[in-house]
Design a protein around this motif. Structure first.
Motif, PDB file in Angstrom:
ATOM      1  N   LEU A  15      31.895 -42.698 -24.644  1.00  0.00           N
ATOM      2  CA  LEU A  15      30.639 -42.935 -25.356  1.00  0.00           C
ATOM      3  C   LEU A  15      30.362 -41.838 -26.382  1.00  0.00           C
ATOM      4  O   LEU A  15      29.937 -42.120 -27.508  1.00  0.00           O
ATOM      5  N   MET A  16      30.611 -40.602 -26.002  1.00  0.00           N
ATOM      6  CA  MET A  16      30.368 -39.493 -26.926  1.00  0.00           C
ATOM      7  C   MET A  16      31.314 -39.554 -28.119  1.00  0.00           C
ATOM      8  O   MET A  16      30.912 -39.311 -29.262  1.00  0.00           O
ATOM      9  N   ALA A  17      32.582 -39.898 -27.857  1.00  0.00           N
ATOM     10  CA  ALA A  17      33.551 -40.010 -28.948  1.00  0.00           C
ATOM     11  C   ALA A  17      33.172 -41.144 -29.902  1.00  0.00           C
ATOM     12  O   ALA A  17      33.249 -41.000 -31.135  1.00  0.00           O
ATOM     13  N   ASP A  56      19.084 -38.315 -26.790  1.00  0.00           N
ATOM     14  CA  ASP A  56      19.711 -37.625 -25.664  1.00  0.00           C
ATOM     15  C   ASP A  56      21.227 -37.556 -25.859  1.00  0.00           C
ATOM     16  O   ASP A  56      21.856 -36.514 -25.611  1.00  0.00           O
ATOM     17  N   LEU A  57      21.810 -38.631 -26.335  1.00  0.00           N
ATOM     18  CA  LEU A  57      23.241 -38.670 -26.601  1.00  0.00           C
ATOM     19  C   LEU A  57      23.611 -37.686 -27.705  1.00  0.00           C
ATOM     20  O   LEU A  57      24.597 -36.945 -27.597  1.00  0.00           O
ATOM     21  N   PHE A  58      22.806 -37.658 -28.758  1.00  0.00           N
ATOM     22  CA  PHE A  58      23.106 -36.741 -29.857  1.00  0.00           C
ATOM     23  C   PHE A  58      22.966 -35.284 -29.426  1.00  0.00           C
ATOM     24  O   PHE A  58      23.748 -34.430 -29.841  1.00  0.00           O
ATOM     25  N   LEU A  59      21.967 -34.995 -28.602  1.00  0.00           N
ATOM     26  CA  LEU A  59      21.805 -33.630 -28.102  1.00  0.00           C
ATOM     27  C   LEU A  59      23.031 -33.190 -27.301  1.00  0.00           C
ATOM     28  O   LEU A  59      23.448 -32.030 -27.377  1.00  0.00           O
ATOM     29  N   GLU A  60      23.605 -34.111 -26.538  1.00  0.00           N
ATOM     30  CA  GLU A  60      24.819 -33.805 -25.782  1.00  0.00           C
ATOM     31  C   GLU A  60      25.969 -33.459 -26.726  1.00  0.00           C
ATOM     32  O   GLU A  60      26.718 -32.505 -26.508  1.00  0.00           O
ATOM     33  N   LEU A  61      26.097 -34.214 -27.805  1.00  0.00           N
ATOM     34  CA  LEU A  61      27.122 -33.925 -28.802  1.00  0.00           C
ATOM     35  C   LEU A  61      26.868 -32.571 -29.458  1.00  0.00           C
ATOM     36  O   LEU A  61      27.797 -31.785 -29.661  1.00  0.00           O
ATOM     37  N   LEU A  99      38.415 -21.434 -37.080  1.00  0.00           N
ATOM     38  CA  LEU A  99      38.111 -22.494 -36.127  1.00  0.00           C
ATOM     39  C   LEU A  99      37.636 -23.756 -36.848  1.00  0.00           C
ATOM     40  O   LEU A  99      38.116 -24.862 -36.595  1.00  0.00           O
ATOM     41  N   VAL A 100      36.699 -23.603 -37.761  1.00  0.00           N
ATOM     42  CA  VAL A 100      36.161 -24.751 -38.488  1.00  0.00           C
ATOM     43  C   VAL A 100      37.255 -25.438 -39.300  1.00  0.00           C
ATOM     44  O   VAL A 100      37.312 -26.665 -39.383  1.00  0.00           O
ATOM     45  N   SER A 101      38.162 -24.665 -39.879  1.00  0.00           N
ATOM     46  CA  SER A 101      39.186 -25.233 -40.761  1.00  0.00           C
ATOM     47  C   SER A 101      40.206 -26.081 -40.019  1.00  0.00           C
ATOM     48  O   SER A 101      40.881 -26.914 -40.630  1.00  0.00           O
ATOM     49  N   THR A 102      40.323 -25.913 -38.706  1.00  0.00           N
ATOM     50  CA  THR A 102      41.354 -26.628 -37.946  1.00  0.00           C
ATOM     51  C   THR A 102      40.791 -27.621 -36.927  1.00  0.00           C
ATOM     52  O   THR A 102      41.517 -28.495 -36.464  1.00  0.00           O
ATOM     53  N   ASP A 103      39.515 -27.510 -36.596  1.00  0.00           N
ATOM     54  CA  ASP A 103      38.913 -28.348 -35.553  1.00  0.00           C
ATOM     55  C   ASP A 103      38.244 -29.565 -36.190  1.00  0.00           C
ATOM     56  O   ASP A 103      37.095 -29.502 -36.626  1.00  0.00           O
ATOM     57  N   VAL A 104      38.959 -30.688 -36.240  1.00  0.00           N
ATOM     58  CA  VAL A 104      38.452 -31.882 -36.923  1.00  0.00           C
ATOM     59  C   VAL A 104      37.186 -32.442 -36.262  1.00  0.00           C
ATOM     60  O   VAL A 104      36.229 -32.794 -36.970  1.00  0.00           O
ATOM     61  N   PRO A 105      37.121 -32.587 -34.920  1.00  0.00           N
ATOM     62  CA  PRO A 105      35.871 -33.052 -34.313  1.00  0.00           C
ATOM     63  C   PRO A 105      34.676 -32.169 -34.671  1.00  0.00           C
ATOM     64  O   PRO A 105      33.565 -32.669 -34.918  1.00  0.00           O
ATOM     65  N   GLU A 123      13.483 -35.419 -33.617  1.00  0.00           N
ATOM     66  CA  GLU A 123      12.834 -34.108 -33.668  1.00  0.00           C
ATOM     67  C   GLU A 123      13.307 -33.170 -32.556  1.00  0.00           C
ATOM     68  O   GLU A 123      13.442 -31.969 -32.788  1.00  0.00           O
ATOM     69  N   PRO A 124      13.583 -33.661 -31.316  1.00  0.00           N
ATOM     70  CA  PRO A 124      14.119 -32.761 -30.289  1.00  0.00           C
ATOM     71  C   PRO A 124      15.432 -32.087 -30.706  1.00  0.00           C
ATOM     72  O   PRO A 124      15.709 -30.954 -30.313  1.00  0.00           O
ATOM     73  N   VAL A 125      16.233 -32.783 -31.511  1.00  0.00           N
ATOM     74  CA  VAL A 125      17.471 -32.182 -32.009  1.00  0.00           C
ATOM     75  C   VAL A 125      17.137 -31.048 -32.976  1.00  0.00           C
ATOM     76  O   VAL A 125      17.741 -29.974 -32.931  1.00  0.00           O
ATOM     77  N   ALA A 126      16.164 -31.297 -33.851  1.00  0.00           N
ATOM     78  CA  ALA A 126      15.737 -30.259 -34.792  1.00  0.00           C
ATOM     79  C   ALA A 126      15.230 -29.026 -34.041  1.00  0.00           C
ATOM     80  O   ALA A 126      15.506 -27.891 -34.432  1.00  0.00           O
ATOM     81  N   ASN A 127      14.504 -29.248 -32.945  1.00  0.00           N
ATOM     82  CA  ASN A 127      13.996 -28.133 -32.149  1.00  0.00           C
ATOM     83  C   ASN A 127      15.134 -27.352 -31.506  1.00  0.00           C
ATOM     84  O   ASN A 127      15.107 -26.114 -31.467  1.00  0.00           O
TER      85      ASN A 127
END
Length: 215
Positions: A15-17, A56-61, A99-105, A123-127
């Motif tokens: 689901l997360m993927a 909630d799903l986005f916060l997990e990601l 790390l950023v340059s090689t980690d595609v996810p 908004e919870p994500v922004a917080n």
């Protein structure tokens, strides 16, 4: 029982993927839970078994991406106690760029963050992001405070001003790289920009003792 737990973990990961891919392709607000479930070859009910909502799903990601950020800053705090704080800051940032340059996810998630307006239901994500950014700034200021106390930070800079400047530099070049087709070498060009900024913080064109003139 072990199999059930393993299957639940596999479903959650699927689901997360799927959510990450859909958020990247369509945007967070335009993506529905039905679309995420379909992309994962699962039912909408499977989503609600693991997550209360899309937020909630986005916060997990988001948490899965920021864990290494927090680790990096914790290592930076420890590293800066053992050697020159500015050198520690430069080294930790160059590690992050690699790390950023090689980690595609991670690249996909950072791109999603840069594209999304986190208002309303998000908004919870922004917080959560604001809390994480505040911790990062506290660490940067702490490291630059040490640099000031040891004389390696030029008197022309306050720790607070240097921290904001450094944050804007790193964030800006990462967003530029991610949102405009990765048109430059993030590690090479980014590391050069970081090195030059650290030299400026020292008040010299060289990374070691030299002229105290600032620009």
């Amino acid at each position: 029982m072990r199999r059930t737990k393993a299957e639940a973990a596999e479903t959650r990961a699927s689901l997360m993927a799927a959510a990450e891919q859909m958020f990247f392709e369509k945007g967070v607000t335009a993506t529905t839970l039905d679309e995420i479930a379909s992309a994962a070859n699962l039912t909408r009910g499977a989503i609600y078994w693991h997550f209360k909502s899309k937020t909630d799903l986005f916060l997990e990601l988001y948490d899965s991406v920021r864990l290494s950020d927090i680790t990096m800053f914790e290592l930076l705090q420890a590293d800066a106690r053992d050697r020159d704080p500015l050198s520690a800051l430069q080294s930790a940032t160059e590690d992050w760029l690699r790390l950023v340059s090689t980690d595609v996810p991670r690249q996909r998630m950072l791109t999603i963050l840069a594209r999304t307006n986190f208002t309303g239901e998000l908004e919870p994500v922004a917080n959560a992001m604001a809390e994480n950014y505040a911790k990062q700034m506290e660490t940067l200021i702490e490291v630059l405070d040490r640099a000031a106390s040891t004389g390696s930070l030029s008197p022309g800079w306050t720790p607070q001003c240097a921290a904001w400047t450094f944050k804007w530099l790193v964030n800006g070049m990462c967003w530029e790289w991610l949102l405009h087709g990765q048109r430059f070498d993030l590690v090479q060009k980014g590391s050069e920009a970081v090195r030059k900024t650290i030299e400026c913080f020292r008040g010299s064109s060289m990374p070691t003792n030299g002229s105290s003139d600032t620009q």
